[in-house]
Write an enzyme that holds these catalytic residues in place. Structure first.
Site, PDB file in Angstrom:
ATOM      1  N   ARG A  45       0.831  -1.211   0.000  1.00 47.65           N
ATOM      2  CA  ARG A  45       0.000   0.000   0.000  1.00 47.65           C
ATOM      3  C   ARG A  45       0.859   1.252   0.000  1.00 47.65           C
ATOM      4  O   ARG A  45       0.593   2.221  -0.696  1.00 47.65           O
ATOM      5  CB  ARG A  45      -0.931   0.001   1.211  1.00 47.65           C
ATOM      6  CG  ARG A  45      -1.899   1.166   1.176  1.00 47.65           C
ATOM      7  CD  ARG A  45      -3.057   1.017   2.138  1.00 47.65           C
ATOM      8  NE  ARG A  45      -4.094   1.988   1.819  1.00 47.65           N
ATOM      9  CZ  ARG A  45      -4.510   2.938   2.652  1.00 47.65           C
ATOM     10  NH1 ARG A  45      -3.993   3.003   3.876  1.00 47.65           N
ATOM     11  NH2 ARG A  45      -5.433   3.787   2.276  1.00 47.65           N
ATOM     12  N   HIS A  49       0.795   4.335  -2.557  1.00 46.36           N
ATOM     13  CA  HIS A  49       0.456   5.689  -2.118  1.00 46.36           C
ATOM     14  C   HIS A  49       1.542   6.709  -2.462  1.00 46.36           C
ATOM     15  O   HIS A  49       1.249   7.865  -2.759  1.00 46.36           O
ATOM     16  CB  HIS A  49       0.121   5.716  -0.617  1.00 46.36           C
ATOM     17  CG  HIS A  49      -1.318   5.417  -0.361  1.00 46.36           C
ATOM     18  ND1 HIS A  49      -2.033   5.911   0.704  1.00 46.36           N
ATOM     19  CD2 HIS A  49      -2.198   4.673  -1.070  1.00 46.36           C
ATOM     20  CE1 HIS A  49      -3.282   5.497   0.633  1.00 46.36           C
ATOM     21  NE2 HIS A  49      -3.401   4.727  -0.427  1.00 46.36           N
ATOM     22  N   HIS A 172      -6.171  -5.685  -3.771  1.00 42.71           N
ATOM     23  CA  HIS A 172      -7.054  -5.747  -2.601  1.00 42.71           C
ATOM     24  C   HIS A 172      -7.375  -7.180  -2.204  1.00 42.71           C
ATOM     25  O   HIS A 172      -8.259  -7.418  -1.383  1.00 42.71           O
ATOM     26  CB  HIS A 172      -8.321  -4.927  -2.825  1.00 42.71           C
ATOM     27  CG  HIS A 172      -8.115  -3.463  -2.573  1.00 42.71           C
ATOM     28  ND1 HIS A 172      -9.095  -2.522  -2.755  1.00 42.71           N
ATOM     29  CD2 HIS A 172      -7.024  -2.795  -2.150  1.00 42.71           C
ATOM     30  CE1 HIS A 172      -8.628  -1.327  -2.446  1.00 42.71           C
ATOM     31  NE2 HIS A 172      -7.365  -1.470  -2.083  1.00 42.71           N
ATOM     32  N   TRP A 188     -11.293 -10.221   9.529  1.00 43.22           N
ATOM     33  CA  TRP A 188     -10.029 -10.950   9.695  1.00 43.22           C
ATOM     34  C   TRP A 188     -10.009 -12.120   8.734  1.00 43.22           C
ATOM     35  O   TRP A 188      -8.992 -12.471   8.151  1.00 43.22           O
ATOM     36  CB  TRP A 188      -9.866 -11.432  11.127  1.00 43.22           C
ATOM     37  CG  TRP A 188      -9.680 -10.253  12.015  1.00 43.22           C
ATOM     38  CD1 TRP A 188     -10.635  -9.571  12.697  1.00 43.22           C
ATOM     39  CD2 TRP A 188      -8.460  -9.538  12.222  1.00 43.22           C
ATOM     40  NE1 TRP A 188     -10.082  -8.486  13.322  1.00 43.22           N
ATOM     41  CE2 TRP A 188      -8.738  -8.442  13.058  1.00 43.22           C
ATOM     42  CE3 TRP A 188      -7.155  -9.718  11.774  1.00 43.22           C
ATOM     43  CZ2 TRP A 188      -7.783  -7.531  13.467  1.00 43.22           C
ATOM     44  CZ3 TRP A 188      -6.190  -8.808  12.198  1.00 43.22           C
ATOM     45  CH2 TRP A 188      -6.510  -7.721  13.035  1.00 43.22           C
TER      46      TRP A 188
END
Ligand code: HEM
Ligand SMILES: Cc1nc2ccc(F)cn2c1N
Length: 290
Positions: A45, A49, A172, A188
């Site tokens: 991630r 970003h 994802h 989870w």
């Protein structure tokens, strides 16, 4: 003009493989992070970003200058939770002071993906640390509550096609959402640290219900306890995106190939690598054990 990549004096594949190995070994050592998901998804991630601030209209932002190291960018609310990845990388930066921050942040994402059994990602060094004044302003990262036309327009800023957008969002499959970071709560159950095409399989096979979560944000939940963001679910609501979701749900090899290409484009957007030679393809730890 594009940022010109600069070779690190005399550093070669072996030097960058040492950085890769240091990150990969630390990933194995610190496997208990985030309920035994580990740091892999968080590092992926971070690599997205630091690249996702790129704007092709004025060539600002992007991975080149490593400006995430400055407070303004690190404190962007959209970057909440990435402090973990940045903290994880501090000792690596100390051990290899010659690597630029932009190269470190992107190499860490490549390492994490390969160590989570993802595709081999060709990677090129040469990003040069920029000054604090070059830090892009907050607000360049996407809003998860939006629909398919928003997603298409958002990624249009980088010059990505529908197929590249769908492939990229396949990341994802990794990790989870955390209410305290983004206002979305992930289960989870579905959080994984193995790179597969599950994101697409679940999108098509689960029975999704739009519900308000504890933070008052709408998200899609399934009976198995999986979740998707509105921007994730948009990929099956929008006919042009859906075509690629179906392709990748059926063909993991096609997903791996297209993800690799789109991810390299994301990490290299705005950088002219000129004649700095071809990309490095690193060995995984397992491939070096023998
Ligand atoms: C429409 C574009 C996107 C939106 C709106 C979006 C939004 C989000 C949100 C809200 C989270 C949860 C953060 C948290 O609560 O900790 C997340 C996590 C994540 N995103 Fe995205 N994302 C997008 C695209 C991408 C792309 C292009 C990649 C990589 C290629 C990516 C990789 C990840 C990963 C690996 C996680 C899990 C992080 C963790 O477990 O710590 N995302 N994303
Ligand atoms: C398994 C999984 N991992 C993620 C990461 C981000 C996101 F928005 C959703 N995710 C889902 N369902």
């Amino acid at each position: 003009a594009l940022h010109l990549a600069k070779a690190q004096d005399g550093k070669s594949l072996e030097d960058f493989q040492k950085v890769y190995n240091a990150i990969a070994e630390k990933l194995r050592d610190e496997d208990e992070f985030d309920g035994y998901i580990g740091y892999g998804p968080n590092l992926v991630r971070l690599s997205w970003h630091v690249s996702g601030t790129f704007d092709k209209n004025d060539n600002s932002g992007g991975s080149f200058g490593g400006t995430y190291r400055f407070k303004k960018e690190a404190d962007d609310p959209a970057n909440k939770g990435l402090q973990n990845a940045a903290h994880f990388l501090e000792p690596i930066a100390k051990k290899f002071p010659w690597i630029s921050h932009g190269d470190l942040y992107t190499l860490a994402g490549v390492t994490a993906l390969q160590e989570m059994q993802g595709p081999k990602i060709p990677w090129r060094p040469g990003r040069v640390d920029a000054d604090e004044k070059d830090t892009p302003e907050n607000g360049r990262l996407p809003d998860a509550s939006q629909d398919g036309s928003y997603v298409r327009h958002y990624f249009g800023r980088f010059g990505f096609t529908d197929q590249e957008i769908v492939a990229l969002l396949g990341a994802h499959c990794l990790g989870k959402t955390h209410l305290e970071n983004s206002g979305y709560e992930g289960p989870w159950g579905a959080a994984t640290n193995t790179f597969t095409n599950e994101f697409f399989v679940n999108l098509l096979n689960e029975n999704w219900k739009l519900e308000k979560n504890e933070a008052g944000n709408k998200q899609y939940n399934s009976e198995k306890g999986y979740m998707m963001l509105p921007t994730d679910y948009a990929l099956v609501q929008d006919g042009k995106f859906r075509k690629y979701v179906e392709k990748y749900a059926k063909d993991q090899d096609a997903f791996f190939e297209d993800f690799k290409s789109a991810y390299v484009k994301l990490l290299e957007n705005g950088i002219d690598f000129g004649k700095l030679g071809k990309a490095y393809v690193f060995k995984t730890l397992d491939e070096q054990d023998s």
